[in-house]
Design a protein around this motif. Structure first.
Motif, PDB file in Angstrom:
ATOM      1  N   THR A   1       0.861  -1.182   0.000  1.00 36.58           N
ATOM      2  CA  THR A   1       0.000   0.000   0.000  1.00 36.58           C
ATOM      3  C   THR A   1       0.892   1.225   0.000  1.00 36.58           C
ATOM      4  N   PHE A   2       0.704   2.091  -0.989  1.00 31.29           N
ATOM      5  CA  PHE A   2       1.505   3.301  -1.120  1.00 31.29           C
ATOM      6  C   PHE A   2       0.578   4.506  -1.025  1.00 31.29           C
TER       7      PHE A   2
ATOM      8  N   THR B   1      10.780  10.519   3.920  1.00 32.36           N
ATOM      9  CA  THR B   1       9.413  10.222   4.332  1.00 32.36           C
ATOM     10  C   THR B   1       8.470  11.166   3.601  1.00 32.36           C
TER      11      THR B   1
ATOM     12  N   HIS C   1       2.741  12.667   3.831  1.00 37.21           N
ATOM     13  CA  HIS C   1       1.396  12.100   3.693  1.00 37.21           C
ATOM     14  C   HIS C   1       1.124  11.241   4.922  1.00 37.21           C
TER      15      HIS C   1
ATOM     16  N   ASP D   1      -0.305   8.481   5.436  1.00 34.75           N
ATOM     17  CA  ASP D   1      -0.153   7.043   5.267  1.00 34.75           C
ATOM     18  C   ASP D   1       1.239   6.643   4.783  1.00 34.75           C
ATOM     19  N   ALA D   2       2.140   7.604   4.679  1.00 36.12           N
ATOM     20  CA  ALA D   2       3.475   7.315   4.154  1.00 36.12           C
ATOM     21  C   ALA D   2       4.414   6.829   5.253  1.00 36.12           C
ATOM     22  N   ARG D   3       5.422   6.069   4.840  1.00 35.02           N
ATOM     23  CA  ARG D   3       6.448   5.565   5.753  1.00 35.02           C
ATOM     24  C   ARG D   3       7.812   5.968   5.214  1.00 35.02           C
ATOM     25  N   PRO D   4       8.834   6.022   6.073  1.00 35.40           N
ATOM     26  CA  PRO D   4      10.180   6.320   5.575  1.00 35.40           C
ATOM     27  C   PRO D   4      10.604   5.278   4.537  1.00 35.40           C
ATOM     28  N   GLU D   5      11.265   5.731   3.468  1.00 35.61           N
ATOM     29  CA  GLU D   5      11.700   4.820   2.420  1.00 35.61           C
ATOM     30  C   GLU D   5      13.089   5.204   1.930  1.00 35.61           C
TER      31      GLU D   5
END
Length: 217
Positions: A156-157, A192, A195, A197-201
């Motif tokens: 989920t993005f 990050t 947003h 719903d965003a997570r560190p990437e």
């Protein structure tokens, strides 16, 4: 994989995200530095292909404002509509870049910012090789991705279902070199998106130059 309306999953996800994607990634300083790197190497009026051009910001806008001729291609009609409105100095097409007839050696630079992640590994490999061929000799290609060892993972993005495939960093570098590219610089960072719903990437930016023909195999 297509949704109920027979549109590619990537197009459906990014249609839904629209301008939210631009807002979420606007704070990426690494992306800005990458564009500055490219601008410093382009002759005036260079022809640039932006693969997965999204809303046109920041890539197409930055390049077009610097006087370059930009063609942006994206599978999302919502994104293309936004880009055409926001960056009228560039040209945008709603299509899969693999289906667009483009002549080898016809671009001074190609930008591929995070637009490979929903292709499988063979498709990514083939596309990078094709994009390298589109470059003029000594032309530049900038490739950014999330460098993970994942293949066909449902995720989920930013609240949207996506299927993600990527390569770890060293395999991505080898892929670029096999396509006839020299990796001049690379920059890794953690980001990050802005947003809820965003997570560190992890992000990896490769700055490449076309030096030869793709290796066989």
């Amino acid at each position: 994989m297509t949704d109920d309306q027979d549109r590619p999953r990537a197009a459906a996800a990014f249609d839904a995200l629209g301008a939210e994607y631009e807002k979420a990634f606007a704070g990426s300083k690494t992306h800005r530095r990458s564009l500055e790197w490219l601008l410093a190497r382009l002759a005036p009026g260079s022809r640039v292909l932006d693969v997965g051009s999204g809303t046109g910001r920041p890539t197409a806008e930055t390049l077009a404002n610097a006087g370059h001729e930009v063609l942006g291609i994206d599978v999302s009609p919502v994104m293309v509509e936004l880009a055409a409105r926001q960056v009228p100095a560039a040209t945008f097409r709603c299509a899969d870049v693999r289906d667009v007839p483009l002549a080898d050696g016809s671009f001074d630079a190609v930008c591929v910012y995070f637009s490979l992640l929903q292709l499988d590994r063979r498709e990514q490999t083939d596309l990078v090789r094709r994009l390298a061929r589109l470059l003029k000799p000594e032309g530049h290609l900038v490739l950014a991705t999330v460098p993970l060892d994942v293949e066909g993972v449902d995720a989920t993005f930013m609240g949207q279902p996506v299927r993600v495939t990527s390569f770890p960093a060293q395999e991505l570098i080898a892929l670029a070199e096999d396509a006839g590219l020299e990796v001049l610089t690379q920059e890794a960072s953690m980001f990050t998106p802005a947003h809820p719903d965003a997570r560190p990437e992890p992000h990896l930016f490769l700055h490449c130059r076309r030096t030869g023909q793709p290796r066989m195999g």
